[in-house]
Design a protein around this motif. Structure first.
Motif, short mmCIF file in Angstrom:
data_model
loop_
_atom_site.label_atom_id
_atom_site.label_comp_id
_atom_site.label_asym_id
_atom_site.label_seq_id
_atom_site.Cartn_x
_atom_site.Cartn_y
_atom_site.Cartn_z
N ASP A 66 1.00 -6.38 4.92
CA ASP A 66 0.18 -6.63 3.73
C ASP A 66 -0.95 -7.61 4.03
O ASP A 66 -2.07 -7.46 3.53
CB ASP A 66 1.05 -7.17 2.59
N GLU A 90 -2.19 -3.97 -5.97
CA GLU A 90 -3.05 -3.01 -5.30
C GLU A 90 -4.14 -2.51 -6.25
O GLU A 90 -3.90 -2.32 -7.44
CB GLU A 90 -2.24 -1.83 -4.80
N ALA A 95 -7.24 -3.85 0.47
CA ALA A 95 -6.72 -4.05 -0.88
C ALA A 95 -7.71 -4.80 -1.76
O ALA A 95 -7.34 -5.28 -2.83
CB ALA A 95 -5.39 -4.80 -0.82
N ARG A 108 0.83 -1.21 0.00
CA ARG A 108 0.00 0.00 0.00
C ARG A 108 0.86 1.26 0.00
O ARG A 108 0.39 2.33 -0.38
CB ARG A 108 -0.93 0.00 1.21
#
Length: 369
Positions: free
Chosen positions: A169, A108, A176, A85
């Motif tokens: 993540d 992403e 996401a 991100r």
């Protein structure tokens, strides 16, 4: 052609750099915020291949001028930096500004759309384990006797240490575009599935908790295959990790990340990293008969599989084997070539397949897959 590798000081970047060199791409620019850390990897690569042209540079992706200077005069920009991100959009904008192709380990939301202003470039997104191999294996299996695929079930188990980047993540997955408890029913359907505990799966070495999810790659794959029914599951058999994941919503992001890192280290004590991906497809063969088959892949760890696949995807871009455009790597790459490359680099065991579904495998597990 020079390949610019971002995130060269991390574990994923190191695996990717070694695999790029082993694959014949020996003109590399290694980038990190602290170039001294990248220089350690560069020195190792120069020893491995004395004739290789390896350079290191400091790069700050959040500074457009720094990112552009790094990408300039590269043929391909490879993003192994994280968390996704914080890096993917900056890496994409640098590639577009420099007029170079992009290979990114992550996918992403919104990154592919940026390349509408650069239609002549190639951007492979999600060129890792997940997304990446999770889309390639179903396509590989679909090429084994299916005229049409209507149903898919996928089970991914990652038994490995969470780095700080990987933990961030993982906890960021919902933001996401990954939908928990969702499935594909001729389109995305939220809340279609429920978490299940103490599930025994064939070839998985312990009872596990199944966490259903539907991510962007899964939806793209479902559309490409024409699926009516698709279920994807994260298979968690690590008790400390599961506990940390369940506690994460009550913690601040930094505490949740640290807890997941610690938990994965505890679960892994005295054991080797391992990934397993089991996929079931059902549909019709060319004669119109019902057909169900499964495929299994065993790998040696998240970073090894992801970094090797990133390198193989980069080689495909450098070779000019792909049509320009931006999208998921798993849908653009040749699954036969990618799985063969992963085997050759010893990132995975040879993928295996057989007739029947997961329930059939549970009965015949003692036999040969």
């Amino acid at each position: 052609m020079r390949v610019g590798l971002l995130g060269a000081s991390g574990e994923l970047g190191g695996v990717a750099a070694r695999a790029l060199l082993d694959g014949g791409l020996d003109t590399l620019r290694l980038g990190a915020r602290d170039p001294r850390r990248a220089e350690t990897l560069a020195a190792e690569l120069r020893r491995r291949a004395p004739g290789a042209r390896i350079e290191t540079r400091a790069v700050d992706l959040t500074e457009p001028a720094s990112a552009l200077a790094f990408a300039a005069d590269c043929g391909v920009l490879v993003n192994c930096a994280g968390p996704a991100r914080d890096t993917s959009r900056h890496a994409a904008l640098a590639a577009i500004a420099a007029g170079v192709d992009l290979v990114d380990a992550s996918a992403e939301p919104g990154i592919a759309a940026l390349f509408e202003r650069a239609p002549a470039r190639t951007a492979l997104l999600g060129a890792g384990l997940q997304p990446g191999l999770t889309g390639l294996l179903p396509r590989w299996l679909a090429g084994r006797g299916f005229a049409r695929v209507t149903r898919l079930r996928s089970y991914l188990r990652v038994f490995d240490r969470f780095t700080a980047t990987a933990a961030t993540d993982f906890l960021h997955a919902t933001d996401a575009g990954c939908l928990p408890l969702a499935a594909w029913r001729s389109g995305p359907r939220g809340g279609a599935l429920a978490r299940r505990s103490a599930v025994e799966l064939p070839f998985f070495d312990a009872p596990a908790t199944l966490l259903p999810y539907l991510d962007q790659e899964a939806m793209a794959l479902a559309g490409a295959l024409g699926l009516e029914h698709g279920d994807w599951f994260s298979v968690v058999s690590a008790p400390q990790v599961l506990d940390a994941f369940d506690r994460a919503p009550a913690l601040d992001p930094e505490a949740a990340r640290a807890a997941l890192e610690r938990a994965s280290a505890l679960d892994l004590l005295g054991r080797r990293p391992r990934i397993q991906l089991l996929v079931e497809l059902a549909g019709r063969d060319p004669a119109g008969r019902a057909l169900t088959r499964c495929a299994l892949v065993d790998g040696v760890g998240n970073a090894t599989v992801s970094g090797t696949l990133i390198a193989l995807a980069t080689q495909a871009v450098v070779a000019g084997a792909l049509t320009p455009g931006a999208g998921f790597a798993a849908l653009a790459l040749d699954p036969e070539a990618m799985l063969a490359g992963l085997r050759a680099q010893r990132a995975i065991e040879p993928p295996q397949w057989l007739d029947g579904g997961v329930e059939d495998l549970a009965v015949t597990e003692e036999g040969t897959l």
